[in-house]
Design an enzyme around this catalytic site. Sequence first.
Site, PDB file in Angstrom:
ATOM      1  N   ASN A 185      -3.088   2.168 -10.143  1.00 27.89           N
ATOM      2  CA  ASN A 185      -3.545   1.462  -8.940  1.00 27.89           C
ATOM      3  C   ASN A 185      -3.516  -0.038  -9.234  1.00 27.89           C
ATOM      4  O   ASN A 185      -3.138  -0.460 -10.337  1.00 27.89           O
ATOM      5  CB  ASN A 185      -4.947   1.944  -8.532  1.00 27.89           C
ATOM      6  CG  ASN A 185      -5.333   1.495  -7.134  1.00 27.89           C
ATOM      7  OD1 ASN A 185      -4.544   1.636  -6.189  1.00 27.89           O
ATOM      8  ND2 ASN A 185      -6.509   0.929  -6.961  1.00 27.89           N
ATOM      9  N   GLY A 241       0.865  -1.177   0.000  1.00 30.74           N
ATOM     10  CA  GLY A 241       0.000   0.000   0.000  1.00 30.74           C
ATOM     11  C   GLY A 241       0.898   1.222   0.000  1.00 30.74           C
ATOM     12  O   GLY A 241       1.805   1.334   0.844  1.00 30.74           O
ATOM     13  N   ALA A 242       0.643   2.129  -0.959  1.00 34.21           N
ATOM     14  CA  ALA A 242       1.597   3.216  -1.218  1.00 34.21           C
ATOM     15  C   ALA A 242       1.996   4.026   0.030  1.00 34.21           C
ATOM     16  O   ALA A 242       3.191   4.156   0.334  1.00 34.21           O
ATOM     17  CB  ALA A 242       1.043   4.114  -2.322  1.00 34.21           C
ATOM     18  N   ASP A 300      -1.477   4.395  -6.355  1.00 33.75           N
ATOM     19  CA  ASP A 300      -0.036   4.277  -6.111  1.00 33.75           C
ATOM     20  C   ASP A 300       0.739   5.428  -6.723  1.00 33.75           C
ATOM     21  O   ASP A 300       1.848   5.741  -6.283  1.00 33.75           O
ATOM     22  CB  ASP A 300       0.478   2.948  -6.663  1.00 33.75           C
ATOM     23  CG  ASP A 300      -0.054   1.816  -5.809  1.00 33.75           C
ATOM     24  OD1 ASP A 300      -1.193   1.389  -6.057  1.00 33.75           O
ATOM     25  OD2 ASP A 300       0.647   1.405  -4.863  1.00 33.75           O
ATOM     26  N   ARG A 327      10.238  -1.263  -4.612  1.00 35.24           N
ATOM     27  CA  ARG A 327       9.047  -1.432  -5.457  1.00 35.24           C
ATOM     28  C   ARG A 327       8.954  -0.208  -6.353  1.00 35.24           C
ATOM     29  O   ARG A 327       9.109   0.912  -5.876  1.00 35.24           O
ATOM     30  CB  ARG A 327       7.773  -1.606  -4.611  1.00 35.24           C
ATOM     31  CG  ARG A 327       7.752  -2.952  -3.867  1.00 35.24           C
ATOM     32  CD  ARG A 327       6.385  -3.271  -3.306  1.00 35.24           C
ATOM     33  NE  ARG A 327       5.455  -3.712  -4.321  1.00 35.24           N
ATOM     34  CZ  ARG A 327       4.144  -3.863  -4.108  1.00 35.24           C
ATOM     35  NH1 ARG A 327       3.625  -3.589  -2.923  1.00 35.24           N
ATOM     36  NH2 ARG A 327       3.339  -4.277  -5.076  1.00 35.24           N
TER      37      ARG A 327
HETATM   38  O1  MRU Z   1       0.577  -4.251  -4.366  1.00 31.29           O
HETATM   39  P1  MRU Z   1      -0.016  -3.419  -3.269  1.00 31.29           P
HETATM   40  O2  MRU Z   1      -0.856  -4.206  -2.328  1.00 31.29           O
HETATM   41  O3  MRU Z   1       1.039  -2.584  -2.582  1.00 31.29           O
HETATM   42  O4  MRU Z   1      -0.980  -2.417  -4.020  1.00 31.29           O
HETATM   43  C1  MRU Z   1      -1.705  -1.493  -3.252  1.00 31.29           C
HETATM   44  C2  MRU Z   1      -2.663  -0.699  -4.030  1.00 31.29           C
HETATM   45  O5  MRU Z   1      -2.751  -0.788  -5.237  1.00 31.29           O
HETATM   46  C3  MRU Z   1      -3.475   0.320  -3.262  1.00 31.29           C
HETATM   47  O6  MRU Z   1      -4.745   0.464  -3.808  1.00 31.29           O
HETATM   48  C4  MRU Z   1      -2.750   1.665  -3.304  1.00 31.29           C
HETATM   49  O7  MRU Z   1      -1.429   1.517  -2.858  1.00 31.29           O
HETATM   50  C5  MRU Z   1      -3.428   2.694  -2.489  1.00 31.29           C
HETATM   51  S1  MRU Z   1      -3.215   2.366  -0.770  1.00 31.29           S
HETATM   52  C6  MRU Z   1      -3.850   3.633   0.123  1.00 31.29           C
END
Ligand code: MRU
Length: 361
Positions: free
Chosen positions: A263, A61-62, A253, A103
């Site tokens: 996203n 999650g970003a 993201d 990432r």
């Molecule tokens: O691969 P992830 O689980 O890190 O991806 C997360 C997402 O795509 C979320 O929707 C995004 O980071 C927003 S979190 C507030």
Amino acid sequence: MDDTRIFEIAREAGSTVIPMRWSGGRFSLLDQRLLPAEEKWNFYENAEQVAEAIRDMVVRGAPAIGITAAFGMVLAAREAGSLSGREFLSRWDQQAANMIDARPTAVNLKWAVDRLSRVAAVAVQTGSSGREVAEILEEEAMAIWEEDIRGNLEMGRLGAGLLPKEGGVLTHCNAGALATGGYGTALGVIRAAVSSGRNLEIYADETRPWFQGSRLTAWELIKDGMDVTLIVDNAAGLMMKLGKVNAVVVGSDRIAANGDVANKIGTYQVAVLARRHNIPFIVAAPVSTIDPDMPSGDAISIEERQGDEIVSVAGTRIAAQGVKTVNMVFDVTPAELVTAIVTEREVLRPPYGPSIQKLFS
Ligand code: MRU
């Protein structure tokens, strides 16, 4: 300095889940790979271990990645505390590059590391000792965390009114407490709307292949006493057609300068379906997720992960041996499909180019 205040802010807002801890000078992460089966906390001693945890998605999650990277860099400063100014900065640069590399898609990671790098450079130049630099960085990491959770609450306040007074709201992936400093962006808007009396049925896409929806979104909402209904990813169109989903809220993201939204994979097709059914498609993200240097979504680097995430579920092989895979884990929704972008400062409306430019000017 510890995380007591963050926990107080979260609890007051009705959120009991926080994915990281900074207590007694130690950093730990709730291992999101194991949820919902097990709640296990892992402790980290240095920046390399933290970068590895981000790469392996112990935390994801970003915004949560950004906060985690900031504390990872505090550990890096502590380790390099005995080095001279120039040696300190050269070691710092190596660690910062390794952290940013963990990432590629979420811009918050680079944003947080760059913010700490600027603070470290000033502290070294003004003659602070290694120990003092580490203390200054600890305060900065704490500030990023607190700003994040307060920003989430503000997004909730600004975004709640965009949801229907009554009806269904769909979210994709997990943009909740687990993905942030402890309240959520998309789930923050939904939480705030429910708290302010909106009668919403919350639908969570399961979000293959990592199952952020079924494993994480469902877990954190149920933990906080909220009702949530799980659907498979390919049910979104039918749910809209049946009139059960009346709005979509997702996180992001990285948002490009023209409003294109990166996203979790599958977000784009939900946005296309929402347009087809005349349903608002709302993005909630802090200003730190907007990348003003990225002209459009075409240039956003899309992370590609191992195919075994697709061919196996919970360790059991489900796909035929020998099958080829493509596992791109994010996609880009063009700005033209986005009804509104809720930030902690204001709600942006199309055309996004000028409104984003104004936000950064
Ligand atoms: O691969 P992830 O689980 O890190 O991806 C997360 C997402 O795509 C979320 O929707 C995004 O980071 C927003 S979190 C507030």
